[in-house]
Scaffold this motif. Structure first.
Motif, PDB file in Angstrom:
ATOM      1  N   ASP A 321      50.953  37.327  87.749  1.00  0.00           N
ATOM      2  CA  ASP A 321      52.232  37.312  88.459  1.00  0.00           C
ATOM      3  C   ASP A 321      52.816  38.706  88.600  1.00  0.00           C
ATOM      4  O   ASP A 321      53.414  39.037  89.630  1.00  0.00           O
ATOM      5  CB  ASP A 321      53.229  36.362  87.778  1.00  0.00           C
ATOM      6  N   GLY A 322      52.610  39.567  87.598  1.00  0.00           N
ATOM      7  CA  GLY A 322      53.092  40.943  87.699  1.00  0.00           C
ATOM      8  C   GLY A 322      52.348  41.725  88.767  1.00  0.00           C
ATOM      9  O   GLY A 322      52.962  42.414  89.596  1.00  0.00           O
ATOM     10  N   TYR A 323      51.025  41.620  88.767  1.00  0.00           N
ATOM     11  CA  TYR A 323      50.227  42.304  89.785  1.00  0.00           C
ATOM     12  C   TYR A 323      50.550  41.768  91.181  1.00  0.00           C
ATOM     13  O   TYR A 323      50.622  42.528  92.156  1.00  0.00           O
ATOM     14  CB  TYR A 323      48.737  42.131  89.499  1.00  0.00           C
ATOM     15  N   ARG A 324      50.746  40.465  91.275  1.00  0.00           N
ATOM     16  CA  ARG A 324      51.039  39.867  92.575  1.00  0.00           C
ATOM     17  C   ARG A 324      52.379  40.368  93.125  1.00  0.00           C
ATOM     18  O   ARG A 324      52.509  40.658  94.317  1.00  0.00           O
ATOM     19  CB  ARG A 324      51.057  38.346  92.459  1.00  0.00           C
ATOM     20  N   ALA A 325      53.361  40.483  92.249  1.00  0.00           N
ATOM     21  CA  ALA A 325      54.673  40.969  92.684  1.00  0.00           C
ATOM     22  C   ALA A 325      54.589  42.410  93.172  1.00  0.00           C
ATOM     23  O   ALA A 325      55.179  42.773  94.197  1.00  0.00           O
ATOM     24  CB  ALA A 325      55.683  40.849  91.544  1.00  0.00           C
ATOM     25  N   TYR A 326      53.846  43.238  92.451  1.00  0.00           N
ATOM     26  CA  TYR A 326      53.685  44.630  92.883  1.00  0.00           C
ATOM     27  C   TYR A 326      52.925  44.693  94.203  1.00  0.00           C
ATOM     28  O   TYR A 326      53.252  45.487  95.088  1.00  0.00           O
ATOM     29  CB  TYR A 326      52.943  45.433  91.822  1.00  0.00           C
ATOM     30  N   ALA A 327      51.890  43.858  94.332  1.00  0.00           N
ATOM     31  CA  ALA A 327      51.115  43.847  95.573  1.00  0.00           C
ATOM     32  C   ALA A 327      51.993  43.442  96.750  1.00  0.00           C
ATOM     33  O   ALA A 327      51.892  44.022  97.845  1.00  0.00           O
ATOM     34  CB  ALA A 327      49.933  42.892  95.445  1.00  0.00           C
ATOM     35  N   ARG A 328      52.858  42.463  96.545  1.00  0.00           N
ATOM     36  CA  ARG A 328      53.739  42.020  97.626  1.00  0.00           C
ATOM     37  C   ARG A 328      54.594  43.177  98.137  1.00  0.00           C
ATOM     38  O   ARG A 328      54.684  43.427  99.347  1.00  0.00           O
ATOM     39  CB  ARG A 328      54.639  40.883  97.144  1.00  0.00           C
ATOM     40  N   SER A 329      55.204  43.917  97.229  1.00  0.00           N
ATOM     41  CA  SER A 329      56.076  45.018  97.650  1.00  0.00           C
ATOM     42  C   SER A 329      55.278  46.139  98.301  1.00  0.00           C
ATOM     43  O   SER A 329      55.747  46.781  99.254  1.00  0.00           O
ATOM     44  CB  SER A 329      56.884  45.549  96.460  1.00  0.00           C
ATOM     45  N   ILE A 330      54.056  46.374  97.836  1.00  0.00           N
ATOM     46  CA  ILE A 330      53.217  47.424  98.430  1.00  0.00           C
ATOM     47  C   ILE A 330      52.781  47.038  99.836  1.00  0.00           C
ATOM     48  O   ILE A 330      52.864  47.842 100.773  1.00  0.00           O
ATOM     49  CB  ILE A 330      52.000  47.713  97.524  1.00  0.00           C
ATOM     50  N   PHE A 331      52.305  45.812 100.015  1.00  0.00           N
ATOM     51  CA  PHE A 331      51.888  45.367 101.347  1.00  0.00           C
ATOM     52  C   PHE A 331      53.073  45.367 102.316  1.00  0.00           C
ATOM     53  O   PHE A 331      52.924  45.755 103.486  1.00  0.00           O
ATOM     54  CB  PHE A 331      51.252  43.981 101.278  1.00  0.00           C
ATOM     55  N   GLU A 332      54.236  44.931 101.861  1.00  0.00           N
ATOM     56  CA  GLU A 332      55.411  44.915 102.736  1.00  0.00           C
ATOM     57  C   GLU A 332      55.825  46.337 103.108  1.00  0.00           C
ATOM     58  O   GLU A 332      56.184  46.610 104.261  1.00  0.00           O
ATOM     59  CB  GLU A 332      56.562  44.178 102.044  1.00  0.00           C
ATOM     60  N   THR A 333      55.782  47.232 102.142  1.00  0.00           N
ATOM     61  CA  THR A 333      56.132  48.629 102.418  1.00  0.00           C
ATOM     62  C   THR A 333      55.144  49.245 103.394  1.00  0.00           C
ATOM     63  O   THR A 333      55.528  49.949 104.341  1.00  0.00           O
ATOM     64  CB  THR A 333      56.159  49.433 101.109  1.00  0.00           C
ATOM     65  N   MET A 391      47.946  57.382 104.596  1.00  0.00           N
ATOM     66  CA  MET A 391      48.916  57.120 103.543  1.00  0.00           C
ATOM     67  C   MET A 391      48.416  55.950 102.712  1.00  0.00           C
ATOM     68  O   MET A 391      48.265  54.830 103.215  1.00  0.00           O
ATOM     69  CB  MET A 391      50.288  56.798 104.141  1.00  0.00           C
ATOM     70  N   ALA A 392      48.104  56.223 101.459  1.00  0.00           N
ATOM     71  CA  ALA A 392      47.760  55.163 100.515  1.00  0.00           C
ATOM     72  C   ALA A 392      49.062  54.757  99.832  1.00  0.00           C
ATOM     73  O   ALA A 392      49.594  55.485  98.998  1.00  0.00           O
ATOM     74  CB  ALA A 392      46.741  55.650  99.499  1.00  0.00           C
ATOM     75  N   VAL A 393      49.588  53.604 100.213  1.00  0.00           N
ATOM     76  CA  VAL A 393      50.881  53.171  99.703  1.00  0.00           C
ATOM     77  C   VAL A 393      50.725  52.682  98.272  1.00  0.00           C
ATOM     78  O   VAL A 393      49.866  51.853  97.959  1.00  0.00           O
ATOM     79  CB  VAL A 393      51.479  52.065 100.594  1.00  0.00           C
ATOM     80  N   THR A 394      51.554  53.207  97.401  1.00  0.00           N
ATOM     81  CA  THR A 394      51.565  52.827  95.989  1.00  0.00           C
ATOM     82  C   THR A 394      52.987  52.441  95.600  1.00  0.00           C
ATOM     83  O   THR A 394      53.900  52.432  96.435  1.00  0.00           O
ATOM     84  CB  THR A 394      51.059  53.983  95.112  1.00  0.00           C
ATOM     85  N   ARG A 395      53.215  52.168  94.354  1.00  0.00           N
ATOM     86  CA  ARG A 395      54.545  51.703  93.935  1.00  0.00           C
ATOM     87  C   ARG A 395      55.659  52.720  94.188  1.00  0.00           C
ATOM     88  O   ARG A 395      56.781  52.311  94.520  1.00  0.00           O
ATOM     89  CB  ARG A 395      54.520  51.284  92.464  1.00  0.00           C
TER      90      ARG A 395
END
Length: 465
Positions: A321-333, A391-395
């Motif tokens: 769930d933690g990785y998924r939440a971070y992935a969501r924000s990265i993909f959206e960004t 651009m490699a989008v990260t946190r």
């Protein structure tokens, strides 16, 4: 003073081994000052890739986990059975993430290595030695997309394997399957696909490559060093990401870096195998040494147990769930930033990217954009053939205000690029990122060799008194 030595004036230079030690608090104060200044750059969110987590609280947690085992040697499992637990569970979790449970035609296994290049080198070594033992291959070759990481070329150089580069479609940036097929012969040990590639963030046709590998009786290595710990969560979130893991028949190994989107410390990666017979092929052992019988499952000998502990801690503390939440924000960004690029008809995104995207221009040299964005504090990765920026989008990019700043600065950069193009000016960054016009040449190779020597001499030297 050179930019390589920004601290010399303030902190002095050790030109010889100090006769007397310094107080620990003084050493730590110096290190804290340097770290704070260097962190300040990526904390802005204007740096492509490099810093994948960017969370100081998470880093503090990892530091504590690392410190508990930093002094231990992962090689000596009789003294440090904790390392067997950490490494075994890291591999088990990575296999679970990449659907090792779907494997019905093998006994899955893996290694924890020192990074993406190390994972790729171990994979190439395993394919070479397995093909030699099972098929009698004596002049091995490996086929990779041109876009696949140069670590494959490096591994082939080190281990005496011929590397054959298959071209990619310039529109999709994906490898041409017919070229891969045409390059396969009786001495081919494996083919490669990227998920995703470093340059464009696109995923090669892994299902088709898997079918080809199965048909020809060779291995397929999927380079998921960059995407292995984020693309699965993108799939879970509903993004259009094709299958690339062990659910695909024919995929025989996958590399996935824990020190990228696994949010562990630098210096760890996983290399996963469909069947342990392939992993076992690259072991080294010597039974007649006076120091005792020696065996090594990988190229490294001694390793700090802290890296395994910190990697394990990152994975179990975050969970799916933690990785998924971070992935969501990265993909959206990333989607927001890609939209900003698409809003300018002068710019063109290459292929169908994922969280990492690359753009070029058919109107002007895109390095004019790079020149301007650098003045605003941005640091992109440059490409060539064609000149492009990625651009490699990260946190760090997901923090408030970064995407707005990107859109504003990009609009100004496009205007600047148009002005420079109209004036016939050449971009200043082209010589650094753009390479040599007209393709690689012997002259270019000699230039890079000399530049590398100068760079290494500079980076491994101390300033003159």
């Amino acid at each position: 003073m050179s930019d390589l030595y920004p601290y010399a004036a303030r902190f002095g230079v050790n030109r010889s081994f100090p006769e007397h030690g310094r107080p620990r608090h003084e050493v730590l104060d110096e290190l804290r000052a340097i770290a704070k200044e260097e962190d300040a750059f990526w904390e802005t969110g204007m740096c492509s890739g490099t810093i994948y987590c960017g969370d100081h609280e998470h880093y503090g947690f990892l530091n504590e986990a690392f410190g508990l085992f930093a002094h231990m040697n992962a090689l000596q499992r009789d003294m440090c059975p904790s390392q067997t637990r950490f490494e075994g569970e890291i591999i088990a979790m990575a296999l679970d993430l990449l659907n090792g449970g779907a494997i019905a035609d093998g006994e899955p296994a893996g290694l924890v290595t020192g990074g993406g290049t190390s994972s790729i080198c171990h994979a190439v070594l395993a394919y070479r030695d397995h093909a030699r033992a099972v098929r009698g291959v004596t002049r091995p070759n490996l086929i990779k997309p041109e876009t696949a990481h140069p670590a494959f070329d490096k591994a082939c150089h080190l281990f005496g394997v011929e590397v054959r580069r298959a071209p990619v479609d310039p529109e999709t940036t994906l490898v041409r399957l017919d070229s891969v097929a045409d390059n396969i012969d009786a001495e081919t040990v494996a083919i490669v696909g990227s998920a995703c590639n470093y340059g464009y963030g696109t995923v090669d046709p892994i299902a088709e490559l898997g079918a080809l590998a199965s048909e020809r009786g060779i291995g397929l290595h999927v380079d998921g060093c960059l995407g292995g710990f984020i693309l699965p969560f993108g799939q879970e979130l509903g993004y259009d990401i094709p299958l690339f893991d062990f659910r695909v028949p024919g995929v025989t190994s996958i590399s996935a870096d824990t020190h990228k989107y696994g949010y562990a410390f630098k210096g760890t990666s996983t290399l996963l195998f469909r069947d342990k017979a392939l992993r076992n092929a690259q072991y080294f052992f010597q039974t007649d040494w006076s120091g005792g019988k020696y065996c090594s499952p990988g190229m490294d000998g001694s390793r700090s147990g802290g890296l395994l502990a910190a990697t394990w801690a990152s994975m179990v503390a975050l969970g799916r769930d933690g990785y998924r939440a971070y992935a969501r924000s990265i993909f959206e960004t990333s989607a927001t930033m890609q939209d900003a690029v698409r809003s300018h008809p002068e710019l063109r995104i290459l292929g169908r990217p994922s969280f990492l995207f690359s753009f070029t221009s058919d109107t002007f040299d895109v390095y004019h954009v790079n020149d301007f964005m650098r003045t605003r504090g941005w640091r992109f990765n440059g490409q060539q053939y064609p000149n492009a920026l990625h651009m490699a989008v990260t946190r760090p990019q997901t923090q408030a205000g970064v995407t707005d700043a990107f859109a504003t600065d990009l609009a100004d950069a496009v205007s600047y690029a148009q002005e420079q193009h109209a004036a016939g000016a050449s971009p200043s960054s082209a010589a650094i990122y753009g390479g040599f016009p007209g393709g690689p040449t012997e002259e270019a190779g000699e230039f890079i060799r000399a530049a590398m020597a100068e760079l290494m001499d500079g980076m491994q030297s101390v300033p003159a008194p």
